[in-house]
Structures are given as C-alpha cells and as structure tokens.
Design a protein around this motif. Sequence first.
Motif, PDB file in Angstrom:
ATOM      1  N   LEU A 157     -32.279 -29.003 -13.562  1.00  0.00           N
ATOM      2  CA  LEU A 157     -32.489 -29.216 -14.999  1.00  0.00           C
ATOM      3  C   LEU A 157     -31.168 -29.423 -15.732  1.00  0.00           C
ATOM      4  O   LEU A 157     -31.042 -30.334 -16.562  1.00  0.00           O
ATOM      5  CB  LEU A 157     -33.215 -28.011 -15.602  1.00  0.00           C
ATOM      6  N   LEU A 158     -30.191 -28.592 -15.423  1.00  0.00           N
ATOM      7  CA  LEU A 158     -28.908 -28.682 -16.118  1.00  0.00           C
ATOM      8  C   LEU A 158     -28.176 -29.970 -15.768  1.00  0.00           C
ATOM      9  O   LEU A 158     -27.707 -30.705 -16.654  1.00  0.00           O
ATOM     10  CB  LEU A 158     -28.045 -27.475 -15.760  1.00  0.00           C
ATOM     11  N   LEU A 159     -28.079 -30.264 -14.472  1.00  0.00           N
ATOM     12  CA  LEU A 159     -27.317 -31.439 -14.037  1.00  0.00           C
ATOM     13  C   LEU A 159     -28.010 -32.735 -14.433  1.00  0.00           C
ATOM     14  O   LEU A 159     -27.389 -33.644 -14.998  1.00  0.00           O
ATOM     15  CB  LEU A 159     -27.118 -31.376 -12.517  1.00  0.00           C
ATOM     16  N   ALA A 160     -29.308 -32.846 -14.129  1.00  0.00           N
ATOM     17  CA  ALA A 160     -30.048 -34.058 -14.482  1.00  0.00           C
ATOM     18  C   ALA A 160     -30.118 -34.221 -15.998  1.00  0.00           C
ATOM     19  O   ALA A 160     -30.013 -35.336 -16.526  1.00  0.00           O
ATOM     20  CB  ALA A 160     -31.453 -34.005 -13.882  1.00  0.00           C
ATOM     21  N   GLY A 161     -30.307 -33.108 -16.704  1.00  0.00           N
ATOM     22  CA  GLY A 161     -30.370 -33.175 -18.156  1.00  0.00           C
ATOM     23  C   GLY A 161     -29.090 -33.727 -18.752  1.00  0.00           C
ATOM     24  O   GLY A 161     -29.123 -34.631 -19.604  1.00  0.00           O
ATOM     25  N   ALA A 162     -27.948 -33.198 -18.291  1.00  0.00           N
ATOM     26  CA  ALA A 162     -26.662 -33.672 -18.815  1.00  0.00           C
ATOM     27  C   ALA A 162     -26.418 -35.130 -18.449  1.00  0.00           C
ATOM     28  O   ALA A 162     -25.953 -35.931 -19.272  1.00  0.00           O
ATOM     29  CB  ALA A 162     -25.540 -32.791 -18.273  1.00  0.00           C
ATOM     30  N   LEU A 163     -26.751 -35.490 -17.213  1.00  0.00           N
ATOM     31  CA  LEU A 163     -26.510 -36.858 -16.749  1.00  0.00           C
ATOM     32  C   LEU A 163     -27.397 -37.862 -17.469  1.00  0.00           C
ATOM     33  O   LEU A 163     -26.933 -38.895 -17.960  1.00  0.00           O
ATOM     34  CB  LEU A 163     -26.754 -36.927 -15.238  1.00  0.00           C
ATOM     35  N   PHE A 164     -28.694 -37.556 -17.552  1.00  0.00           N
ATOM     36  CA  PHE A 164     -29.623 -38.493 -18.190  1.00  0.00           C
ATOM     37  C   PHE A 164     -29.391 -38.583 -19.698  1.00  0.00           C
ATOM     38  O   PHE A 164     -29.466 -39.664 -20.282  1.00  0.00           O
ATOM     39  CB  PHE A 164     -31.062 -38.081 -17.899  1.00  0.00           C
ATOM     40  N   ALA A 165     -29.127 -37.444 -20.322  1.00  0.00           N
ATOM     41  CA  ALA A 165     -28.915 -37.442 -21.774  1.00  0.00           C
ATOM     42  C   ALA A 165     -27.662 -38.213 -22.156  1.00  0.00           C
ATOM     43  O   ALA A 165     -27.583 -38.789 -23.254  1.00  0.00           O
ATOM     44  CB  ALA A 165     -28.830 -36.008 -22.289  1.00  0.00           C
ATOM     45  N   SER A 166     -26.676 -38.243 -21.272  1.00  0.00           N
ATOM     46  CA  SER A 166     -25.417 -38.938 -21.570  1.00  0.00           C
ATOM     47  C   SER A 166     -25.578 -40.455 -21.588  1.00  0.00           C
ATOM     48  O   SER A 166     -24.722 -41.177 -22.111  1.00  0.00           O
ATOM     49  CB  SER A 166     -24.362 -38.562 -20.532  1.00  0.00           C
ATOM     50  N   GLY A 167     -26.655 -40.957 -20.986  1.00  0.00           N
ATOM     51  CA  GLY A 167     -26.872 -42.396 -20.934  1.00  0.00           C
ATOM     52  C   GLY A 167     -26.046 -43.096 -19.881  1.00  0.00           C
ATOM     53  O   GLY A 167     -25.989 -44.333 -19.847  1.00  0.00           O
ATOM     54  N   SER A 168     -25.399 -42.329 -18.992  1.00  0.00           N
ATOM     55  CA  SER A 168     -24.543 -42.936 -17.967  1.00  0.00           C
ATOM     56  C   SER A 168     -25.332 -43.474 -16.784  1.00  0.00           C
ATOM     57  O   SER A 168     -24.772 -44.148 -15.922  1.00  0.00           O
ATOM     58  CB  SER A 168     -23.516 -41.909 -17.470  1.00  0.00           C
ATOM     59  N   VAL A 169     -26.629 -43.164 -16.726  1.00  0.00           N
ATOM     60  CA  VAL A 169     -27.473 -43.669 -15.646  1.00  0.00           C
ATOM     61  C   VAL A 169     -28.394 -44.752 -16.196  1.00  0.00           C
ATOM     62  O   VAL A 169     -29.136 -44.521 -17.145  1.00  0.00           O
ATOM     63  CB  VAL A 169     -28.315 -42.538 -15.017  1.00  0.00           C
ATOM     64  N   VAL A 170     -28.329 -45.924 -15.617  1.00  0.00           N
ATOM     65  CA  VAL A 170     -29.212 -47.033 -16.004  1.00  0.00           C
ATOM     66  C   VAL A 170     -30.355 -47.090 -14.990  1.00  0.00           C
ATOM     67  O   VAL A 170     -30.121 -47.313 -13.805  1.00  0.00           O
ATOM     68  CB  VAL A 170     -28.466 -48.376 -16.014  1.00  0.00           C
ATOM     69  N   PRO A 171     -31.593 -46.843 -15.428  1.00  0.00           N
ATOM     70  CA  PRO A 171     -32.721 -46.836 -14.493  1.00  0.00           C
ATOM     71  C   PRO A 171     -33.007 -48.227 -13.948  1.00  0.00           C
ATOM     72  O   PRO A 171     -32.582 -49.230 -14.533  1.00  0.00           O
ATOM     73  CB  PRO A 171     -33.886 -46.335 -15.349  1.00  0.00           C
ATOM     74  N   PRO A 172     -33.704 -48.304 -12.806  1.00  0.00           N
ATOM     75  CA  PRO A 172     -34.098 -49.610 -12.263  1.00  0.00           C
ATOM     76  C   PRO A 172     -34.883 -50.422 -13.285  1.00  0.00           C
ATOM     77  O   PRO A 172     -35.539 -49.864 -14.162  1.00  0.00           O
ATOM     78  CB  PRO A 172     -34.977 -49.234 -11.056  1.00  0.00           C
TER      79      PRO A 172
END
Length: 316
Positions: A139-154
């Motif tokens: 939750l913590l890691l995915a939350g920070a990563l996804f919320a930051s917008g640094s991951v572009v989904p397929p």
Amino acid sequence: MKPRHPVLRRLWRITLWVFPLAVLALLAKAARTIDWPQVMATIAGYDATTLVAAVLMTSVSYLVYSGYDLAARRYAHHALSTRRVMLIAATAYAFALNIGALVGGTGLRFRMYSHAGLGVAAISRVIVFSTSTNWLGYLLLAGALFASGSVVPPPRFASGSSGLQIAGVVMLAAALLYLFACHRLHGRLFHVRGHHFRLPSVPLALVQFALATVNWSLMAGIIFVLLPAPADYPTVLGACLLAAVATALAHVPAGLGVLEAVFVAAFAQRIAPTQVLAALLAYRAVYFLAPLLLAVIAYLLLESRGKTVAAPARPR
C-alpha cells in the motif's frame, strides 16, 4: 469474503475454478505466437555479472522477508530462536510464491511453527502479522509510486494515468489510516473468529512498512537488472506491483503468465516481447525455483527434527 447463501457459495466456488482456467487458456493461446528459440537465446546470453547480481538481490530479499517473522515474534511474544524463525519464514515464502499463499504461506507456516512448539494462538498472530506486513508495504510503496504519476499504465488500461493516481492516493490514505489506528487503538483487543488480536505499536508498524517496501523494491530490482537497457526502474516497479494484484485476482499458481502479460504490455513500445519474457523466465528461475529447491530441503530438515516443546513466552 465468501457469500453466505448456498447458491452464491456454489457459484463462488465455480468462479474460483473457471476464472483461472480461462486465464490460463488465453495465456496458452498467446504463448503460441512467441518466438521461444529467441527467448532461450536471450537467456543464454546473460553474462555472469548480471546473474550474480540477481542471485545476491534474491538472497537479500529472502533475508528481508524473514524479518517479517522476526518482527512478528516480537508482536506474538514467543521465544523461538532467530535462526529457526528465519528458516521457517524463508521456507514458507518460497512455497507461497510457487504454490500459493494459502498453502505455502499459511498452511506450511502453521505446520512448521506447530512443530517448533508454538500454540495455535501464537501462530495465528504470526501469520496475520506477516501477511499484513507484506500488503501494508505494498500500500505504501504502490500508493507513493502511483500517486506521483511516474508510472504510465499500458494503453489498454481502462482508467488511464488519472485512475492510477487516484488509486495511489487511496492507498496512501489507507497506509496512514493504519498508522493512526495503531496509535489510537494499540491497547484494544479485537476478536476475529475465536482469535484475539491487538494492533501493533507505532514503532513496530513502521518496521512493517520498512521491511515490506524494501522487499517489494528488491523484487522489482531483480527484474530491472535482467531487462535490457531501455527499461527504467519506476516502470518495472509499477509493473511488478500491478502484476501482484493481477496474480491475486486471477488465482493462477505462481502468477504463471500473468506477470509476463503485465510486463509485456508495460514495455510493448520499448522492448521486444522475447527480451521481456527472457528476463521474467530468468527471474522465475532465480527468485522462484532455485529457492524452492532449497526450501524443500529445509522443510524436510525441519520435519525430521519432530515436534519440540513450546518455547516459553516472552514477557509483554
């Protein structure tokens, strides 16, 4: 959560069988289009430095995961030796990755701790603590990563980047809510199906977050090392975290094919599918299969010792 109505329960059981089979059928169909000789050639081309780095990171990951049960020892107030606890945790982890969390992570852990002399209540607290540790870190890691917008989904991801960012904010909020609950409700006793649990202290909850975030990061790091140069770590980490949820939903043993499908989609515009699959097959060999062989030996060793007298509980 299982439905209570008999008809709904029957439909639930059917779904649990049909859905994984449907996923496997689709993956098998997709596998026919892969140039497998090229995949094998890519695996054969890995240099020793890359493989050694992957093995070392795997070793560190299993040590970190063993820390889940060491922290759980403090939470459950038992006095098994550090060596025994780490051996049980690493063995259960290897089995859980390959045959599923219910049998490997819970069933075998329960048996091994029982043979070590712990009672049902203590084992239940260990299992709940270790399992929650893994997903709290997620939750913590995915939350920070996804919320930051640094991951572009397929491209085919339904809700796009905005949906992923919203999900990240919700995950971060859930992680913070857990810490707040540990602060306010630490002394309160909760009853769940005949078992009694307390929330850990805030310092112990922070240990949970630290251990699990490091472990998830290491898992992604191994795949990153095995992928060719165009791969970037944030995308690898994001794909790894998304694949974990997809695997849990699909109920496919070891996430076979699910992990591969997510990564191929994530890097579709940058890396050839054969290279992605080669990296993931190497990852499975290093992180799943090799530890499983060692875990089988460790499990047989623990079984051969027989059941021991319960260790005295530590003072609370």
